[in-house]
Write a protein that holds these residues in place. Sequence first.
Motif, mmCIF file in Angstrom:
data_model
loop_
_atom_site.group_PDB
_atom_site.id
_atom_site.type_symbol
_atom_site.label_atom_id
_atom_site.label_comp_id
_atom_site.label_asym_id
_atom_site.label_seq_id
_atom_site.Cartn_x
_atom_site.Cartn_y
_atom_site.Cartn_z
ATOM 1 N N PHE A 92 0.835 -1.196 0.000
ATOM 2 C CA PHE A 92 0.000 0.000 0.000
ATOM 3 C C PHE A 92 0.876 1.254 0.000
ATOM 4 N N ASP A 93 2.086 1.133 -0.541
ATOM 5 C CA ASP A 93 3.064 2.209 -0.487
ATOM 6 C C ASP A 93 2.730 3.388 -1.390
ATOM 7 N N LYS A 94 2.029 3.152 -2.482
ATOM 8 C CA LYS A 94 1.784 4.209 -3.471
ATOM 9 C C LYS A 94 0.483 4.975 -3.237
ATOM 10 N N ASN A 95 -0.272 4.584 -2.221
ATOM 11 C CA ASN A 95 -1.528 5.279 -1.881
ATOM 12 C C ASN A 95 -2.515 5.343 -3.046
ATOM 13 N N ILE A 96 -2.612 4.271 -3.806
ATOM 14 C CA ILE A 96 -3.508 4.215 -4.969
ATOM 15 C C ILE A 96 -4.947 4.034 -4.499
ATOM 16 N N VAL A 97 -5.849 4.876 -5.010
ATOM 17 C CA VAL A 97 -7.266 4.793 -4.694
ATOM 18 C C VAL A 97 -8.002 4.343 -5.960
ATOM 19 N N LEU A 98 -8.624 3.169 -5.917
ATOM 20 C CA LEU A 98 -9.403 2.672 -7.048
ATOM 21 C C LEU A 98 -10.769 3.341 -7.011
ATOM 22 N N GLU A 99 -11.108 4.046 -8.066
ATOM 23 C CA GLU A 99 -12.386 4.741 -8.114
ATOM 24 C C GLU A 99 -13.444 3.944 -8.869
ATOM 25 N N LYS A 100 -13.114 3.448 -10.044
ATOM 26 C CA LYS A 100 -14.091 2.700 -10.848
ATOM 27 C C LYS A 100 -13.367 1.647 -11.670
ATOM 28 N N VAL A 101 -14.096 0.597 -12.001
ATOM 29 C CA VAL A 101 -13.638 -0.394 -12.978
ATOM 30 C C VAL A 101 -14.733 -0.490 -14.017
ATOM 31 N N TYR A 102 -14.396 -0.240 -15.269
ATOM 32 C CA TYR A 102 -15.395 -0.268 -16.342
ATOM 33 C C TYR A 102 -15.430 -1.646 -16.969
ATOM 34 N N GLU A 103 -16.638 -2.179 -17.139
ATOM 35 C CA GLU A 103 -16.833 -3.492 -17.733
ATOM 36 C C GLU A 103 -17.184 -3.319 -19.200
#
Length: 103
Positions: A92-103
Amino acid sequence: MPTYNKLVRDKIPEIIENAGKQFDIHIADTSEALSLLEAKLDEEVLEFHQDKNLEELSDILEVIFSLAKSLGFSEEDLLNKRLTKKEERGGFDKNIVLEKVYE
């Protein structure tokens, strides 16, 4: 006289005794211990949310090691699993926030 009914570290009875106080304890069976460890984890996480310091993080880690042991895993098993997951999925070092995944 306070009543706690919670899991405490192994040397707490000795510390209380050395303070000249009397106390009651019992040794939890496996089932009760697991439940008490889960409650202790919640307690320690709450304390970390309040204080955000290394001591509270170390308390969380100690409870997690005890939970692993009660489930039949060693500290080494837990740390190895952590490394395997970190290698496969990252940390979790890069602080990436997943907002959406498009199908």
